[in-house]
Scaffold this active site. Structure first.
Site, PDB file in Angstrom:
ATOM      1  N   ASP A   1       0.844  -1.190   0.000  1.00 46.28           N
ATOM      2  CA  ASP A   1       0.000   0.000   0.000  1.00 46.28           C
ATOM      3  C   ASP A   1       0.882   1.244   0.000  1.00 46.28           C
ATOM      4  O   ASP A   1       1.894   1.301   0.700  1.00 46.28           O
ATOM      5  CB  ASP A   1      -0.933   0.001   1.226  1.00 46.28           C
ATOM      6  CG  ASP A   1      -2.082   0.983   1.062  1.00 46.28           C
ATOM      7  OD1 ASP A   1      -3.240   0.534   0.923  1.00 46.28           O
ATOM      8  OD2 ASP A   1      -1.824   2.210   1.061  1.00 46.28           O
TER       9      ASP A   1
ATOM     10  N   ASN B   1     -13.032  -3.027   2.275  1.00 44.42           N
ATOM     11  CA  ASN B   1     -13.927  -1.875   2.371  1.00 44.42           C
ATOM     12  C   ASN B   1     -14.888  -1.910   1.190  1.00 44.42           C
ATOM     13  O   ASN B   1     -14.471  -2.130   0.053  1.00 44.42           O
ATOM     14  CB  ASN B   1     -13.110  -0.579   2.369  1.00 44.42           C
ATOM     15  CG  ASN B   1     -12.211  -0.464   3.593  1.00 44.42           C
ATOM     16  OD1 ASN B   1     -12.584  -0.902   4.678  1.00 44.42           O
ATOM     17  ND2 ASN B   1     -11.029   0.101   3.418  1.00 44.42           N
TER      18      ASN B   1
ATOM     19  N   VAL C   1     -10.908   2.991  -3.828  1.00 39.88           N
ATOM     20  CA  VAL C   1     -10.524   2.475  -5.146  1.00 39.88           C
ATOM     21  C   VAL C   1     -11.575   1.442  -5.559  1.00 39.88           C
ATOM     22  O   VAL C   1     -11.703   0.391  -4.925  1.00 39.88           O
ATOM     23  CB  VAL C   1      -9.121   1.830  -5.116  1.00 39.88           C
ATOM     24  CG1 VAL C   1      -8.790   1.205  -6.462  1.00 39.88           C
ATOM     25  CG2 VAL C   1      -8.060   2.860  -4.736  1.00 39.88           C
TER      26      VAL C   1
ATOM     27  N   HIS D   1     -10.309  -5.241  -3.463  1.00 40.62           N
ATOM     28  CA  HIS D   1      -8.983  -5.538  -2.918  1.00 40.62           C
ATOM     29  C   HIS D   1      -9.114  -5.893  -1.447  1.00 40.62           C
ATOM     30  O   HIS D   1      -9.976  -5.374  -0.746  1.00 40.62           O
ATOM     31  CB  HIS D   1      -8.021  -4.357  -3.103  1.00 40.62           C
ATOM     32  CG  HIS D   1      -8.581  -3.045  -2.658  1.00 40.62           C
ATOM     33  ND1 HIS D   1      -9.510  -2.349  -3.392  1.00 40.62           N
ATOM     34  CD2 HIS D   1      -8.374  -2.324  -1.531  1.00 40.62           C
ATOM     35  CE1 HIS D   1      -9.844  -1.245  -2.747  1.00 40.62           C
ATOM     36  NE2 HIS D   1      -9.174  -1.202  -1.613  1.00 40.62           N
TER      37      HIS D   1
ATOM     38  N   HIS E   1      -7.173  -5.758   2.082  1.00 42.22           N
ATOM     39  CA  HIS E   1      -6.044  -5.184   2.816  1.00 42.22           C
ATOM     40  C   HIS E   1      -5.493  -6.267   3.747  1.00 42.22           C
ATOM     41  O   HIS E   1      -6.260  -6.869   4.519  1.00 42.22           O
ATOM     42  CB  HIS E   1      -6.492  -4.017   3.697  1.00 42.22           C
ATOM     43  CG  HIS E   1      -6.989  -2.816   2.962  1.00 42.22           C
ATOM     44  ND1 HIS E   1      -6.253  -1.674   2.803  1.00 42.22           N
ATOM     45  CD2 HIS E   1      -8.178  -2.568   2.352  1.00 42.22           C
ATOM     46  CE1 HIS E   1      -6.950  -0.764   2.135  1.00 42.22           C
ATOM     47  NE2 HIS E   1      -8.138  -1.285   1.846  1.00 42.22           N
TER      48      HIS E   1
END
Ligand code: AMP
Length: 114
Positions: free
Chosen positions: A31, A87, A96, A100, A102
């Site tokens: 990240d 998220n 974004v 994805h 995290h």
């Protein structure tokens, strides 16, 4: 198709990133704004905007993302624990619009999240 997402551009090497894993189906990068000593994003090469828009046919791919994240956690020596976060949408904090996961670790993480 609409313009490539940020992560599609990274997968196509159009935008630089520190790649920590890549296979046929997914990619993992550091990240750019780490929130923990280890903060890695694992995303599918296939464009799925967010987990809430994944379909039943994506089930193997979603499983692959989680297992890849767990493998990377092992490689990163996160034996004391780690957290996986997805998220989804504005209230979820998604910025974004390309699914994805995290992977966060390397320090004690608080709960509940903000
Ligand atoms: P989210 O807010 O869940 O959508 O997560 C998007 C993440 O992408 C954030 O943690 C950002 O710091 C990260 N990010 C944004 N741009 C880049 C980039 N060019 N390379 C790596 N990570 C990025």
């Amino acid at each position: 198709m609409s313009e490539k997402t940020l992560f599609e551009k990274i997968a196509a090497r159009e935008i630089p990133a520190t790649i920590v894993h890549e296979d046929e189906h997914c990619m993992a990068i550091k990240d750019i704004s780490p929130q923990a000593p280890v903060h890695i994003l694992v995303f599918p090469k296939k464009r799925i905007s967010r987990v809430g828009q994944a379909s039943e046919a994506d089930a193997p791919l979603l499983g692959h993302l989680l297992l890849s994240a767990a493998n990377i956690a092992r490689e990163q020596k996160l034996g004391d624990g780690f957290r996986l976060v997805i998220n989804n949408g504005p209230h979820g904090g998604e910025t974004v619009p390309h699914l994805h996961v995290h992977l966060l670790g390397g320090r004690q993480l608080g709960w509940p999240p903000g």
